[in-house]
Design a protein around this motif. Sequence first.
Motif, PDB file in Angstrom:
ATOM      1  N   GLY A  88      -5.532   4.509  -1.868  1.00  0.00           N
ATOM      2  CA  GLY A  88      -5.751   3.861  -3.161  1.00  0.00           C
ATOM      3  C   GLY A  88      -4.455   3.637  -3.913  1.00  0.00           C
ATOM      4  O   GLY A  88      -4.240   2.579  -4.516  1.00  0.00           O
ATOM      5  N   ALA A  89      -3.563   4.629  -3.869  1.00  0.00           N
ATOM      6  CA  ALA A  89      -2.269   4.486  -4.539  1.00  0.00           C
ATOM      7  C   ALA A  89      -1.443   3.379  -3.898  1.00  0.00           C
ATOM      8  O   ALA A  89      -0.777   2.599  -4.602  1.00  0.00           O
ATOM      9  N   LEU A  90      -1.495   3.279  -2.576  1.00  0.00           N
ATOM     10  CA  LEU A  90      -0.771   2.198  -1.907  1.00  0.00           C
ATOM     11  C   LEU A  90      -1.364   0.833  -2.260  1.00  0.00           C
ATOM     12  O   LEU A  90      -0.634  -0.151  -2.383  1.00  0.00           O
ATOM     13  N   ALA A  91      -2.672   0.766  -2.447  1.00  0.00           N
ATOM     14  CA  ALA A  91      -3.297  -0.491  -2.852  1.00  0.00           C
ATOM     15  C   ALA A  91      -2.847  -0.897  -4.263  1.00  0.00           C
ATOM     16  O   ALA A  91      -2.527  -2.060  -4.514  1.00  0.00           O
ATOM     17  N   VAL A  92      -2.805   0.069  -5.176  1.00  0.00           N
ATOM     18  CA  VAL A  92      -2.321  -0.208  -6.538  1.00  0.00           C
ATOM     19  C   VAL A  92      -0.855  -0.631  -6.482  1.00  0.00           C
ATOM     20  O   VAL A  92      -0.430  -1.557  -7.179  1.00  0.00           O
ATOM     21  N   GLU A  93      -0.085   0.031  -5.643  1.00  0.00           N
ATOM     22  CA  GLU A  93       1.334  -0.318  -5.517  1.00  0.00           C
ATOM     23  C   GLU A  93       1.503  -1.735  -4.971  1.00  0.00           C
ATOM     24  O   GLU A  93       2.376  -2.485  -5.430  1.00  0.00           O
ATOM     25  N   ALA A  94       0.697  -2.114  -3.991  1.00  0.00           N
ATOM     26  CA  ALA A  94       0.779  -3.471  -3.450  1.00  0.00           C
ATOM     27  C   ALA A  94       0.478  -4.503  -4.528  1.00  0.00           C
ATOM     28  O   ALA A  94       1.166  -5.528  -4.638  1.00  0.00           O
ATOM     29  N   LEU A  95      -0.530  -4.237  -5.333  1.00  0.00           N
ATOM     30  CA  LEU A  95      -0.872  -5.149  -6.419  1.00  0.00           C
ATOM     31  C   LEU A  95       0.242  -5.214  -7.462  1.00  0.00           C
ATOM     32  O   LEU A  95       0.615  -6.298  -7.929  1.00  0.00           O
ATOM     33  N   ALA A  96       0.821  -4.065  -7.797  1.00  0.00           N
ATOM     34  CA  ALA A  96       1.909  -4.032  -8.774  1.00  0.00           C
ATOM     35  C   ALA A  96       3.137  -4.769  -8.251  1.00  0.00           C
ATOM     36  O   ALA A  96       3.813  -5.478  -9.010  1.00  0.00           O
TER      37      ALA A  96
END
Length: 134
Positions: A5-13
């Motif tokens: 989930g954190a990597l998904a948020v990071e990709a979006l950011a």
Amino acid sequence: MGVVGALAVEALALTHLRRATASSGARASLADLGVARRVEGPSLLFLLLTGFWLATAFWHWQGPWIRAGFLGLVLIGAIGGAMTGRVLRRLARRTDEQALVAESHDVRRVLLRSFVIRALLLAAAVFLMTVKPT
């Protein structure tokens, strides 16, 4: 799930940071990256602790895939702290708004490189722990 989930948020950011043309957009993307780091760190630590327990209690540290998987997870934390953490701390100290936007575009490659390396290491660790090759 927390690390993914954190990597998904990071990709979006990172996607938003790439498109940022004003300092407010860059600051919002940096804030999102900070949220991802605050979730990813404890999640990775929890993953390491539970994996250590499983490797000790259930597998008795038999099989080279256990050590390789743990090495991958430790590298994820080290690379995240060294590459992403250093860049985000430097950008957080910027007060000049134009310089923030310009610098955020310059460091985007470093952040993207860190993200890709960590995502691939996570995929490799999950593969090792799922397939359990001899």
